[in-house]
Every structure is written in C-alpha cells, then in structure tokens.
Motif scaffolding. Sequence first.
Motif, PDB file in Angstrom:
ATOM      1  N   MET A 141       0.827  -1.202   0.000  1.00 37.87           N
ATOM      2  CA  MET A 141       0.000   0.000   0.000  1.00 37.87           C
ATOM      3  C   MET A 141       0.865   1.258   0.000  1.00 37.87           C
ATOM      4  SD  MET A 141      -2.795   1.217   2.873  1.00 37.87           S
ATOM      5  CE  MET A 141      -3.520  -0.425   2.915  1.00 37.87           C
ATOM      6  N   SER A 142       1.900   1.251   0.824  1.00 36.24           N
ATOM      7  CA  SER A 142       2.799   2.390   0.918  1.00 36.24           C
ATOM      8  C   SER A 142       3.589   2.587  -0.372  1.00 36.24           C
ATOM      9  CB  SER A 142       3.750   2.204   2.101  1.00 36.24           C
ATOM     10  OG  SER A 142       4.512   3.356   2.347  1.00 36.24           O
ATOM     11  N   LEU A 143       4.026   1.475  -0.986  1.00 41.54           N
ATOM     12  CA  LEU A 143       4.798   1.550  -2.226  1.00 41.54           C
ATOM     13  C   LEU A 143       3.953   2.113  -3.368  1.00 41.54           C
ATOM     14  CD1 LEU A 143       7.453   0.897  -3.709  1.00 41.54           C
ATOM     15  CD2 LEU A 143       6.531  -1.400  -4.144  1.00 41.54           C
ATOM     16  N   VAL A 144       2.745   1.612  -3.525  1.00 40.06           N
ATOM     17  CA  VAL A 144       1.849   2.097  -4.587  1.00 40.06           C
ATOM     18  C   VAL A 144       1.515   3.574  -4.376  1.00 40.06           C
ATOM     19  CG1 VAL A 144      -0.474   1.867  -5.572  1.00 40.06           C
ATOM     20  CG2 VAL A 144       0.865  -0.185  -5.041  1.00 40.06           C
ATOM     21  N   SER A 145       1.264   3.950  -3.127  1.00 50.31           N
ATOM     22  CA  SER A 145       0.937   5.344  -2.818  1.00 50.31           C
ATOM     23  C   SER A 145       2.131   6.263  -3.067  1.00 50.31           C
ATOM     24  CB  SER A 145       0.485   5.477  -1.363  1.00 50.31           C
ATOM     25  OG  SER A 145      -0.680   4.718  -1.141  1.00 50.31           O
ATOM     26  N   THR A 146       3.331   5.748  -2.844  1.00 47.20           N
ATOM     27  CA  THR A 146       4.537   6.543  -3.102  1.00 47.20           C
ATOM     28  C   THR A 146       4.702   6.813  -4.594  1.00 47.20           C
ATOM     29  OG1 THR A 146       5.647   5.622  -1.158  1.00 47.20           O
ATOM     30  CG2 THR A 146       7.051   6.632  -2.822  1.00 47.20           C
ATOM     31  N   ILE A 147       4.414   5.803  -5.407  1.00 44.98           N
ATOM     32  CA  ILE A 147       4.465   5.999  -6.865  1.00 44.98           C
ATOM     33  C   ILE A 147       3.454   7.068  -7.277  1.00 44.98           C
ATOM     34  CG2 ILE A 147       4.046   4.901  -9.106  1.00 44.98           C
ATOM     35  CD1 ILE A 147       5.032   2.266  -7.797  1.00 44.98           C
ATOM     36  N   GLY A 148       2.238   6.971  -6.728  1.00 46.34           N
ATOM     37  CA  GLY A 148       1.217   7.979  -7.009  1.00 46.34           C
ATOM     38  C   GLY A 148       1.644   9.352  -6.530  1.00 46.34           C
ATOM     39  N   LEU A 149       2.260   9.415  -5.364  1.00 45.99           N
ATOM     40  CA  LEU A 149       2.720  10.686  -4.797  1.00 45.99           C
ATOM     41  C   LEU A 149       3.720  11.378  -5.725  1.00 45.99           C
ATOM     42  CD1 LEU A 149       3.312  11.641  -1.250  1.00 45.99           C
ATOM     43  CD2 LEU A 149       5.396  11.596  -2.577  1.00 45.99           C
ATOM     44  N   VAL A 150       4.667  10.610  -6.265  1.00 51.07           N
ATOM     45  CA  VAL A 150       5.679  11.179  -7.172  1.00 51.07           C
ATOM     46  C   VAL A 150       5.027  11.675  -8.461  1.00 51.07           C
ATOM     47  CG1 VAL A 150       7.706  10.647  -8.572  1.00 51.07           C
ATOM     48  CG2 VAL A 150       7.546   9.773  -6.234  1.00 51.07           C
ATOM     49  N   ILE A 151       4.099  10.869  -9.015  1.00 56.94           N
ATOM     50  CA  ILE A 151       3.433  11.245 -10.270  1.00 56.94           C
ATOM     51  C   ILE A 151       2.643  12.532 -10.103  1.00 56.94           C
ATOM     52  CG2 ILE A 151       1.606  10.588 -11.894  1.00 56.94           C
ATOM     53  CD1 ILE A 151       2.507   7.659 -11.488  1.00 56.94           C
ATOM     54  N   PHE A 152       1.853  12.617  -9.047  1.00 58.33           N
ATOM     55  CA  PHE A 152       1.007  13.804  -8.843  1.00 58.33           C
ATOM     56  C   PHE A 152       1.831  15.025  -8.449  1.00 58.33           C
ATOM     57  CE2 PHE A 152      -2.312  10.475  -8.126  1.00 58.33           C
ATOM     58  CZ  PHE A 152      -3.086  10.814  -9.224  1.00 58.33           C
ATOM     59  N   PHE A 153       2.956  14.799  -7.771  1.00 60.93           N
ATOM     60  CA  PHE A 153       3.823  15.930  -7.445  1.00 60.93           C
ATOM     61  C   PHE A 153       4.400  16.544  -8.731  1.00 60.93           C
ATOM     62  CE2 PHE A 153       8.037  17.707  -6.568  1.00 60.93           C
ATOM     63  CZ  PHE A 153       7.719  18.645  -5.591  1.00 60.93           C
TER      64      PHE A 153
END
Length: 254
Positions: free
Chosen positions: A188-200
Amino acid sequence: MELNNVGNNKSSVYMAISFRKLCVATVSLPLVTLLFCFVTANIFQSDDIHETHCRVYNVLPSISAITGISPQRYLWRISIALHIGPRLIIASVYHSYYYNMLKAIDDVPLKIMGSRLLNLCYWLNIGEVAALCGVTYISNRENYSVHEKIFIAFMISSLTYMLTAVRLGRIVTPNAQSLRYKQVLFIMSLVSTIGLVIFFLKHRLLCHDLAFSWFSFCEYVIACANMGFHVTVILDFPKEQLVVGNALPALKVD
C-alpha cells in the motif's frame, strides 16, 4: 546440588508498563494530533493551507501544510517529541527479539543473511526516526528546500525499512500474523509513493488542477500505512511488559 542466592535475596520492580499499551500510545500520538490539525486547520485557516505553488484549485491540504501553520505546528512538534523516545525503545526491542530467533537457526547461510538484514533493518528504522524529526522541526514554510530533501530521506528510509523488515520476517517468523499485515501495508505504501511522485510532478511541472490534492491524498495513505506497519508490533508482543527494577539475584551452585 544446591542453589544459593548471592547478595540480595530480593528483586525489586519499580515500574512495569504494558509494552502493547506503550506501542498503541506511541502510534496514537501522531495519529490523533494529525487528525486534530487537519480538522482545525480546515475550519479556521482554510486559505492558508490550500495555497499551492501553482496557485491552482486545491481541496485537500498536505500534511506539511496542516502541521506547518501556527498554532498547530507546536502541538505537532510536541507529539513527535513524545513519540520519538518510545520509537527508539521499540526499535531496540525488535532488534533483540529477532536476534534471539536468529540464534536458533541452524542453516548458516540463512543465519548470516538474517543477521545482515537485522542490522540493516535496525539502522533504517533509526534513520526513519531521525528523518521524521527533521521533517517535523524544519517546516516547508521555514526552509522548503531542506524540508523537501529530508522528506525524501524519510520516504526512502521508511520504504526500505518496510521491505527489509518483511524480508527478515520471512526468515525468522514466516507464519506470524503480523507479517501478513506488514506485507499488505508495505505494498500500500509503495503504490501510494508511486502515485505521490506522479502527482507531485503533475503539480510542480504542469500545474494541473487537483494534482496537489491527489498528492496530499497519497501522503495521508502513506502516513496511515506507515503507522499501521509500526503498530503491528502489538501482535508480536501481546503480553510483554517494559520493566524498570533491580536485576534478579545471582545464583551460586554448590
């Protein structure tokens, strides 16, 4: 054969705290404080927390935004200060817990690998705690560039700690209930981190509407997954106590 007590024949316990309750309280501090900061900031300081780099439409503030304004920042810093001490104790207890389990493994190569993972896991945990201190006490409003770098360090240390802890758990406690939760929370944390980088990047480079809100959403998921990962300690130590007292009396064999 007779066993005789040497020296004091009594041991004293001055304080005994449920390790489970200590761990729950440790995780609850930032969780409750974060919720309080989110609610009060949205009610009383909505304009301040929704301001973004690109000045585009935003509905969900970041953690840095709600904990970087006054007076919420002071409450957040106090909660993290109280949170850090027990985190260091928990890290040391986990190290001893896994160390004792590794001693019982007969497979030498597996034992060596486990020992390396154990040391790496411990120092990554300490690094995560140190980065949490830095990102808390150096806010994005005071020094954005330093805050950003420490946040990246926190994310890297947190994810690598989770991965190392899961790999170590597969060696020493492959059937533990806590390991199953750790694996889910890590993913969950890994997938959310990928999303965090993309949206940033979408927010920072392209200034898309709501990109920062999705960034913030990923940030909250990461924070909850991180806290959930650490609170699984209560499954590994359900009945243990943290004790302060005199050591048990030494024994002499006659």
